[in-house]
Structure formats: structure tokens, C-alpha cells
Write an enzyme that holds these catalytic residues in place. Structure first.
Site, PDB file in Angstrom:
ATOM      1  N   THR A 186       0.724  -1.396   0.066  1.00 50.80           N
ATOM      2  CA  THR A 186      -0.012  -0.001  -0.015  1.00 50.80           C
ATOM      3  C   THR A 186       0.860   1.345  -0.066  1.00 50.80           C
ATOM      4  OG1 THR A 186      -1.646  -1.171   1.119  1.00 50.80           O
ATOM      5  CG2 THR A 186      -1.888   1.312   1.166  1.00 50.80           C
ATOM      6  N   THR A 208       1.624  -4.505   4.357  1.00 50.19           N
ATOM      7  CA  THR A 208       1.804  -4.812   5.833  1.00 50.19           C
ATOM      8  C   THR A 208       1.258  -6.072   6.294  1.00 50.19           C
ATOM      9  OG1 THR A 208      -0.608  -3.730   6.016  1.00 50.19           O
ATOM     10  CG2 THR A 208       1.444  -2.218   6.423  1.00 50.19           C
ATOM     11  N   ASP A 209       0.338  -6.763   5.469  1.00 46.31           N
ATOM     12  CA  ASP A 209      -0.317  -8.034   5.840  1.00 46.31           C
ATOM     13  C   ASP A 209       0.658  -9.181   6.303  1.00 46.31           C
ATOM     14  OD1 ASP A 209      -2.768  -6.938   5.533  1.00 46.31           O
ATOM     15  OD2 ASP A 209      -3.305  -8.052   3.830  1.00 46.31           O
ATOM     16  N   LYS A 262       1.123  -7.848  13.284  1.00 51.74           N
ATOM     17  CA  LYS A 262      -0.033  -6.957  12.838  1.00 51.74           C
ATOM     18  C   LYS A 262      -1.235  -7.408  13.671  1.00 51.74           C
ATOM     19  CE  LYS A 262      -2.372  -4.793   8.899  1.00 51.74           C
ATOM     20  NZ  LYS A 262      -2.485  -5.035   7.433  1.00 51.74           N
TER      21      LYS A 262
END
Length: 414
Positions: A87, A163-164, A240
Site C-alpha cells: 500500500t 503490511t499483511d 500486525k
């Protein structure tokens, strides 16, 4: 008029002013407003005035070479920016409205002018994928790219990543690289097209962290929902913990290693960190890809373990102190007898595995299960892949800390 032109669009009683963006239909105009949002306008009955031509570069650097080099200033440190997608380097697909990864590292430099004057930059692309498409092969490619950049003289490395699955990749580089300089992962929970985007602050703080005096592999993301500080998490202890909040990342079982103050760019550490140049640059990037990670849930059949029948390693996410249904134990013992290293972790976010308390745990130890202490399941998965390819005593290695992944004690903290 062309994409990149600054335009004013009047349609009915509405007026929109911004940058004309690419559109995949002949019937609509897409305008990026100054606030960051994009608006689609039906061309019918719309009056368009071009205010400025070529006001904004909308072409991707991928149209050229995949490596870029920015003009150097002798008094600034050199930071290698390595893009893998995600992202932070994404934009909006104007056909579907979905966020897609299509910018490389040079695009990020153009999109984040706040980076100017903080360092000299070298940019390169290792991958251009959303993080759910990350693979161990890309981890290896990334480790080799980071090694090359440090060998070329980079004073620090910033890896831009979705980020995942960032915690997996950060763990992978923590094990595969002996680095004498900082390696800092960063990303963005919200794309640059949104006014609430965290991409600028995260990128700037990551660069400041990569300039600092340490040699850790870190994840640098918002510490709170506000634009005040970024937290610095050790790459093997981070997780996360929220799908969309800007402060989604947390250090599990301890406080973050440090922080970067947004306004001043000051980097401070709360705990001991490895000194810059503390080790010689080295790489051990081979990974055993035949490793499985299985989460035990009540009612799951022991036949689930058949997927690990030919695997070199298996990481189990057990309940509590590290337990599974007693019906699994016979199959686990058979896997161990066949040469599979079976490692036990806990589904609990805090605390550590201890299979000496209850009968089930003692039976698991007798079956040959290796306790991983308070190593996070995702980190244990990556560590086992690395250990199977790089050390002689895999079981002993899984029981001791290599890159800060296994803490000596699990204690409450505030």
C-alpha cells in the site's frame, strides 16, 4: 488535455479542481483533488479548463529501468530504498476502484517530497506484489538485494512492504542476514490517495531509523492513531494486530525497541540494541520451503497432520502452554520418527510454551516435540525454514535466541 495536467471541471453546480488522472473509460474524467481524494466526472455536459500542463508526473518509474539513482550530496548518508510493493507504493485502479501495487521505489521518492534532504537514496525493485503474494523465494531475493546494497556502501536500508505479511519477511531477513547497518521495514495501512494516509510519516520515520546508530532489523510504523511517533519493533517480535488502524503493529511480550518522533525526526531507544558495525556483513539465505504451520482447534482431526507427511519441519500453534488433542500425539511421534522436526508454539499472544505442566505436554515432549518458548508462531515458521538449511543442530537452535525472537523470560509489562 493529458493525464498530469491541472484542470478545473465544471458540471452543473459542482466545480472540481485538481490533477487529471488516467482513466480507462472514454465516458469519465478522473480528477485527483488537492485533499487527496479522487472524483469521477461524467464527461457529458462537463466543461474542462486546463490550468497547467504537466503539473504532476503520473507515469510509473517501472516504464524505465528498475533501478534508479538520485543525485548524491557528500555530507548526507546513503539509504537504499527497496520496494516490494504494498500500500505504501500503491495507487487506485481507476477501472475497479481497488488499491493496486504499481509504483516502484523512485515513485515513492516522487510521492514523498518530505524525504528530500534527509539522505542520498538509491532505489531498486525486488518485487511489485501485494504482500499476500509474498513467497520464500522473494524473501531470498530480498535478502540478496539488501546484502548487495550494504556491500555497495549503503549506510542503511529501508524496505517498503505490504503490511499483511510484513512480520514474516522481517523475520526472514533477521535470520538470513548478518547486517552491520540498520534494515528498516515500513509500509502503509492507507494508500496515498486517502487524506488519512500514513505513508509519508512512516516513510520519513523509517529513513530516520535507517540513519541511526544501530544494526537491527526493524519494523517502523505508527505508534498511535495520531501523527506523533512511529514505533520501532524488532523484526522477530512484531505482529500486525489490527486490520486497518494506523497503529496496527505491536511488539508482543515487550515494549517496542524505540521510537521516531515525527516533527523532529529524533530516534530514541528504550532497550538495548545492537551497535552499528557490530557484526561483519554476511548472508545465509537458503530456506527449506517444505515447512508447514498448523493451528490446532478443537475438533480438528489428527488427519490434518497428513499434510506434513513429507515435510522437513512442522510448527504447531497449540493451545495455552502448548497443547493439542491427545489423539494427535501418535501421529506427531510418527512424523518425528520419519525425520520431521516438530516445533510447538502457543496461540496465546503473551507467555511461553511449557509442556512439563500437564500430562498432554509431557506426552508431546516424549513424542519428540521441540518447545519454542515465547517465539511467535509466524517467526518460528520462518526460523525453522532457515534452521533446516543453515545449522547442524536444528532442535538446539529452535530452543535458543538467534535474532531476539526468543526472550529469556515472559513477564508482564506496561
Amino acid at each position: 488535455m493529458n493525464p498530469g495536467d491541472r484542470v478545473r471541471v465544471d458540471r452543473g453546480t459542482a466545480t472540481y479542481e485538481g490533477v487529471l488522472m488516467p482513466s480507462t473509460t472514454a465516458d469519465h474524467l478522473v480528477v485527483k483533488l488537492d485533499g487527496g481524494y479522487n472524483v469521477g466526472v461524467d464527461r457529458a455536459d462537463a466543461n474542462v479548463d486546463v490550468l497547467e500542463t504537466d503539473s504532476y508526473d503520473v507515469e510509473s518509474a517501472q516504464d524505465g529501468d528498475s533501478e534508479s539513482e538520485i543525485t548524491f550530496e557528500d555530507d548526507l548518508p546513503t539509504i537504499a530504498l527497496i520496494s516490494t510493493g504494498g500500500t505504501i507504493a500503491s495507487t487506485v485502479d481507476y477501472r475497479t476502484g481497488a488499491v493496486t501495487a504499481q509504483f516502484d521505489a523512485e515513485d515513492v521518492l516522487r510521492a514523498v517530497p518530505e524525504l528530500a534532504g534527509r539522505a542520498n537514496y538509491r532505489g531498486r525493485v525486488v518485487a511489485n506484489i501485494l504482500s499476500e503474494n509474498m513467497t520464500p523465494d522473494v524473501w531470498t531475493d530480498l535478502a540478496e538485494a539488501v546484502h548487495e546494497e550494504i556491500e555497495r556502501g549503503a549506510d542503511g536500508v529501508v524496505v517498503m512492504h505490504g503490511t499483511d505479511t510484513m512480520q514474516y519477511t522481517a523475520a526472514a531477513l533477521s535470520f538470513t542476514l548478518d547486517t552491520p547497518v540498520p534494515v528498516v521495514f515500513t509500509g502503509s495501512q492507507r494508500s496515498a490517495d486517502r487524506p488519512s494516509s500514513d505513508n509519508v510519516m512512516n516513510a520519513v520515520c523509517a529513513v530516520e531509523a535507517a540513519k541511526a546508530e544501530h544494526s537491527e532489523v526493524l519494523v517502523c510504523m505508527h505508534e498511535t492513531e495520531s501523527d506523533d511517533t512511529c514505533a520501532l519493533h524488532r523484526g522477530t517480535r512484531v505482529r500486525k494486530n489490527h486490520t486497518s488502524r494506523r497503529d496496527a503493529f505491536e511488539t508482543v511480550g515487550a515494549e517496542p525497541l524505540g521510537e521516531v518522533e515525527w516533527e523532529s525526526g529524533e530516534v530514541s531507544f528504550r532497550r538495548e540494541v545492537a551497535d552499528r558495525d557490530a557484526v561483519e556483513l554476511d548472508i545465509h539465505a537458503d530456506l527449506a520451503t517444505d515447512v508447514e504451520l498448523v493451528k490446532f482447534v478443537p475438533g480438528r482431526s489428527a488427519e490434518t497432520l497428513d499434510l506434513a507427511a513429507d515435510a522437513s519441519g512442522l510448527v504447531l500453534e497449540g493451545t495455552g502452554l502448548g497443547h493439542v488433542n491427545t489423539e494427535w500425539i501418535e501421529k506427531i511421534e510418527a512424523l518425528v520418527d520419519d525425520g520431521t522436526t516438530v516445533v510447538m508454539t502457543s496461540q496465546c499472544l503473551e507467555g511461553r510454551v511449557c509442556d512439563r505442566v500437564y500430562d498432554t505436554g509431557r506426552d508431546l515432549l516424549e513424542a519428540g516435540v521441540v518447545e519454542a518458548g515465547d517465539t511467535l508462531p509466524a517467526t518460528a515458521y520462518v526460523k525453522l525454514m532457515w534452521a533446516l538449511s543453515n545449522v547442524e543442530s536444528v532442535e538446539e537452535t529452535m530452543r535458543r535466541p538467534i535474532a531476539g525472537e526468543l526472550q529469556e523470560r515472559s513477564v508482564p509489562w506496561t
